[in-house]
Design a protein around this motif. Structure first.
Motif, PDB file in Angstrom:
ATOM      1  N   ARG A 191      41.353  46.094  39.206  1.00 44.51           N
ATOM      2  CA  ARG A 191      39.913  45.855  39.306  1.00 44.51           C
ATOM      3  C   ARG A 191      39.597  44.363  39.310  1.00 44.51           C
ATOM      4  NH1 ARG A 191      36.432  47.810  34.341  1.00 44.51           N
ATOM      5  NH2 ARG A 191      37.208  45.818  33.525  1.00 44.51           N
ATOM      6  N   LEU A 192      40.331  43.605  38.518  1.00 48.49           N
ATOM      7  CA  LEU A 192      40.046  42.181  38.397  1.00 48.49           C
ATOM      8  C   LEU A 192      40.623  41.371  39.547  1.00 48.49           C
ATOM      9  CD1 LEU A 192      38.746  40.008  36.589  1.00 48.49           C
ATOM     10  CD2 LEU A 192      40.933  39.796  35.417  1.00 48.49           C
ATOM     11  N   TYR A 193      41.834  41.701  39.984  1.00 49.84           N
ATOM     12  CA  TYR A 193      42.534  40.862  40.953  1.00 49.84           C
ATOM     13  C   TYR A 193      42.653  41.469  42.345  1.00 49.84           C
ATOM     14  CZ  TYR A 193      43.867  38.243  36.802  1.00 49.84           C
ATOM     15  OH  TYR A 193      43.839  37.515  35.641  1.00 49.84           O
ATOM     16  N   GLY A 194      42.246  42.723  42.508  1.00 48.29           N
ATOM     17  CA  GLY A 194      42.250  43.313  43.831  1.00 48.29           C
ATOM     18  C   GLY A 194      43.613  43.781  44.319  1.00 48.29           C
ATOM     19  N   GLN A 195      44.607  43.825  43.449  1.00 50.25           N
ATOM     20  CA  GLN A 195      45.922  44.349  43.796  1.00 50.25           C
ATOM     21  C   GLN A 195      46.596  44.832  42.526  1.00 50.25           C
ATOM     22  OE1 GLN A 195      47.948  39.876  44.048  1.00 50.25           O
ATOM     23  NE2 GLN A 195      48.604  41.424  45.452  1.00 50.25           N
ATOM     24  N   SER A 196      47.567  45.712  42.674  1.00 45.86           N
ATOM     25  CA  SER A 196      48.254  46.248  41.501  1.00 45.86           C
ATOM     26  C   SER A 196      49.187  45.205  40.904  1.00 45.86           C
ATOM     27  CB  SER A 196      49.053  47.493  41.901  1.00 45.86           C
ATOM     28  OG  SER A 196      50.156  47.117  42.706  1.00 45.86           O
ATOM     29  N   PHE A 252      33.311  33.012  54.827  1.00 48.27           N
ATOM     30  CA  PHE A 252      32.266  33.465  53.912  1.00 48.27           C
ATOM     31  C   PHE A 252      32.730  34.665  53.094  1.00 48.27           C
ATOM     32  CE2 PHE A 252      28.568  36.201  52.983  1.00 48.27           C
ATOM     33  CZ  PHE A 252      27.881  35.339  52.145  1.00 48.27           C
ATOM     34  N   LEU A 253      33.354  35.644  53.732  1.00 50.80           N
ATOM     35  CA  LEU A 253      33.782  36.846  53.025  1.00 50.80           C
ATOM     36  C   LEU A 253      34.865  36.535  51.998  1.00 50.80           C
ATOM     37  CD1 LEU A 253      33.802  39.357  56.007  1.00 50.80           C
ATOM     38  CD2 LEU A 253      32.286  39.441  54.019  1.00 50.80           C
ATOM     39  N   THR A 254      35.807  35.666  52.351  1.00 49.05           N
ATOM     40  CA  THR A 254      36.861  35.327  51.391  1.00 49.05           C
ATOM     41  C   THR A 254      36.307  34.528  50.216  1.00 49.05           C
ATOM     42  OG1 THR A 254      37.470  33.411  52.759  1.00 49.05           O
ATOM     43  CG2 THR A 254      38.720  35.429  53.083  1.00 49.05           C
ATOM     44  N   GLU A 255      35.384  33.616  50.477  1.00 50.73           N
ATOM     45  CA  GLU A 255      34.808  32.832  49.383  1.00 50.73           C
ATOM     46  C   GLU A 255      33.862  33.678  48.534  1.00 50.73           C
ATOM     47  OE1 GLU A 255      33.214  29.037  50.462  1.00 50.73           O
ATOM     48  OE2 GLU A 255      35.002  28.455  51.594  1.00 50.73           O
ATOM     49  N   LEU A 256      33.149  34.624  49.155  1.00 47.73           N
ATOM     50  CA  LEU A 256      32.307  35.534  48.384  1.00 47.73           C
ATOM     51  C   LEU A 256      33.168  36.392  47.469  1.00 47.73           C
ATOM     52  CD1 LEU A 256      29.473  36.764  47.870  1.00 47.73           C
ATOM     53  CD2 LEU A 256      29.949  38.351  49.748  1.00 47.73           C
ATOM     54  N   HIS A 257      34.270  36.882  47.993  1.00 48.25           N
ATOM     55  CA  HIS A 257      35.204  37.672  47.179  1.00 48.25           C
ATOM     56  C   HIS A 257      35.693  36.874  45.977  1.00 48.25           C
ATOM     57  CE1 HIS A 257      38.701  39.820  45.873  1.00 48.25           C
ATOM     58  NE2 HIS A 257      39.546  38.983  46.430  1.00 48.25           N
ATOM     59  N   GLU A 258      36.101  35.638  46.193  1.00 50.12           N
ATOM     60  CA  GLU A 258      36.612  34.825  45.098  1.00 50.12           C
ATOM     61  C   GLU A 258      35.508  34.501  44.093  1.00 50.12           C
ATOM     62  OE1 GLU A 258      39.218  32.779  42.654  1.00 50.12           O
ATOM     63  OE2 GLU A 258      39.537  34.256  44.253  1.00 50.12           O
ATOM     64  N   ARG A 318      33.408  38.096  37.525  1.00 51.40           N
ATOM     65  CA  ARG A 318      33.856  39.257  36.756  1.00 51.40           C
ATOM     66  C   ARG A 318      34.856  38.847  35.684  1.00 51.40           C
ATOM     67  NH1 ARG A 318      34.803  43.448  41.801  1.00 51.40           N
ATOM     68  NH2 ARG A 318      32.613  44.053  42.078  1.00 51.40           N
ATOM     69  N   ALA A 319      35.732  37.904  36.039  1.00 52.33           N
ATOM     70  CA  ALA A 319      36.733  37.454  35.072  1.00 52.33           C
ATOM     71  C   ALA A 319      36.067  36.804  33.864  1.00 52.33           C
ATOM     72  CB  ALA A 319      37.701  36.482  35.739  1.00 52.33           C
ATOM     73  N   GLU A 320      34.996  36.059  34.105  1.00 52.50           N
ATOM     74  CA  GLU A 320      34.283  35.407  33.000  1.00 52.50           C
ATOM     75  C   GLU A 320      33.593  36.417  32.096  1.00 52.50           C
ATOM     76  OE1 GLU A 320      31.667  32.736  34.947  1.00 52.50           O
ATOM     77  OE2 GLU A 320      33.253  31.340  35.574  1.00 52.50           O
ATOM     78  N   GLN A 321      33.210  37.566  32.661  1.00 47.08           N
ATOM     79  CA  GLN A 321      32.499  38.577  31.884  1.00 47.08           C
ATOM     80  C   GLN A 321      33.418  39.638  31.294  1.00 47.08           C
ATOM     81  OE1 GLN A 321      29.690  40.159  34.676  1.00 47.08           O
ATOM     82  NE2 GLN A 321      28.574  38.236  34.903  1.00 47.08           N
TER      83      GLN A 321
END
Length: 298
Positions: free
Chosen positions: A232-237, A173-179, A185-188
Motif C-alpha cells: 500500500r505504501l510503496y506500490g509493490q510487494s 505529471f502522473l509519476t510526480e503526482l504518484h510520488e 501517505r508515508a508522513e501520515q
C-alpha cells in the motif's frame, strides 16, 4: 470499473487540452467524455459533481474521471472559476505529425442515455499496490498549474513535436503526482518508519535468498499484514522490491567484478543460472552476459 495499466505500459496520448475562463454561474453537464479527463481549478470557485459525489472546487483542486462517468461543473456567481481541462488516453499511438483532432471531445447525454459501464478508476502499477489516480485532490498551484498551462499551450501548436511534448508532460505529471501522494501517505502512516526499516533491511539482504518470515521478524506483524502494508505504501510487494535490489547488485557485480554469469548467480543465491538469466533479461532488457560485455565498453 477499473482500468489497470503497468507503469512500463503507460504510453498516453493527449487528445485535447484547454484553459476556460468561466462566467458567473456558467455550468456544463451532466455529460460524459470518451477519454479520461483531468479538470484543474486555477482560480475562483464553484461546484463539481462526479458520479454520485459532490465537491467544492477552489484554486488547486484537481478532478479526474474516466470514460463514461457522468459529471457536471458549475461556477460560482460571484467568483467564477478558471479551469484547465485535459483529455487523454492512457495508452495509444500518437497522431500524424502536426495533426490536431478537432472532433468534439465530449458526448452530452442525460439520464438513461448515459453509458451502462464506465471506467471509473485508472490504476497505474502492479497488483501488489498500484497508484489509483484520485477522483479529487488538492494540489499546490506551483506544482500543478504549470503542467496544465503547458499542456494547453502545446495542444494549440501545430509543429512536429506537440503531441510528443504532451505525452512527455503527462507521463511526468502522473509519476510526480504518484510520488507526491506516496510521500504524503508515508508522513501520515504510523507504520511508515517501520516499513522504511524493512526496505533498508531488504537492500542489505539482497545477496541472500528471500525469506518471507523476515517481515514478521522485522515488524512484529503477521507477514501477510506486513506485506499488505508495504504494498500500500510503496506500490509493490516486498518480494518485488527485494528482487529489484538483488538485480541492482547483480548489475554492479557484472560490471565491476571479474565474475562469470554463473559465479554471479551463485554468489547472489538466485537458485539457478537459468532462473537468474530469465529474470535479468525480463527486467533489465538484455541477458547478463551481454550486460557484462557492455560494462567493459566505452
Amino acid at each position: 470499473m477499473e482500468l489497470r495499466i503497468g507503469w512500463e505500459a503507460l504510453n498516453p496520448v493527449v487528445s485535447y487540452a484547454n484553459r476556460l475562463a468561466c462566467g458567473p454561474g456558467f455550468a456544463f453537464g451532466p455529460r460524459f467524455v470518451r477519454d479520461h479527463q483531468f479538470i484543474y481549478t486555477a482560480e475562483g470557485k464553484g461546484k463539481a459533481e462526479i458520479g454520485g459525489s459532490v465537491y467544492g472546487a477552489g484554486p488547486g483542486d484537481l478532478f479526474y474521471y474516466g470514460p463514461g462517468v457522468p459529471h457536471r461543473f458549475e461556477a460560482d456567481d460571484e467568483t467564477p472559476f478558471v479551469l484547465y481541462g485535459l483529455h487523454f488516453a492512457p495508452v495509444g499511438e500518437l497522431p500524424a505529425t502536426g495533426a490536431v483532432p478537432y472532433e468534439l471531445p465530449v458526448d452530452i447525454r442525460r439520464g438513461s442515455d448515459l453509458p451502462p459501464v464506465a471506467e471509473a478508476r485508472l490504476v497505474l502499477g502492479d497488483a501488489a499496490g498500484g497508484f489509483a489516480v484520485p477522483e479529487h485532490i488538492a494540489l499546490p498551484p506551483a506544482f500543478a498549474e504549470p503542467f496544465f498551462a503547458s499542456a494547453a499551450q502545446y495542444f494549440r501548436m501545430a509543429d512536429a513535436l506537440h503531441h510528443l511534448r504532451g505525452r512527455a508532460l503527462l507521463v511526468r505529471f502522473l509519476t510526480e503526482l504518484h510520488e507526491r501522494i506516496r510521500q504524503a501517505r508515508a508522513e501520515q502512516d504510523p507504520a511508515a518508519s517501520l516499513l522504511e526499516t524493512v526496505r533498508t533491511r531488504l537492500r542489505e539482504q539482497a545477496g541472500e535468498s528471500y525469506r518471507r518470515e523476515w517481515l514478521s521478524a522485522w515488524t512484529h506483524y503477521h507477514e501477510n499484514h506486513a506485506a499488505a502494508l508495504f504494498g500500500r505504501l510503496y506500490g509493490q510487494s516486498p518480494h518485488e522490491y527485494f528482487l529489484g535490489c538483488k538485480l541492482e547488485l547483480a548489475k554492479q557485480l557484472l560490471a565491476d567484478e571479474n565474475l562469470s554469469v554463473l559465479e554471479t548467480s551463485e554468489r547472489l543465491h538466485f537458485g539457478s543460472v537459468h532462473h537468474f538469466t530469465r529474470l535479468f533479461k525480463r527486467r533489465v532488457g538484455c541477458a547478463p552476459g551481454a550486460y557484462r560485455r557492455m560494462g567493459r565498453m566505452v
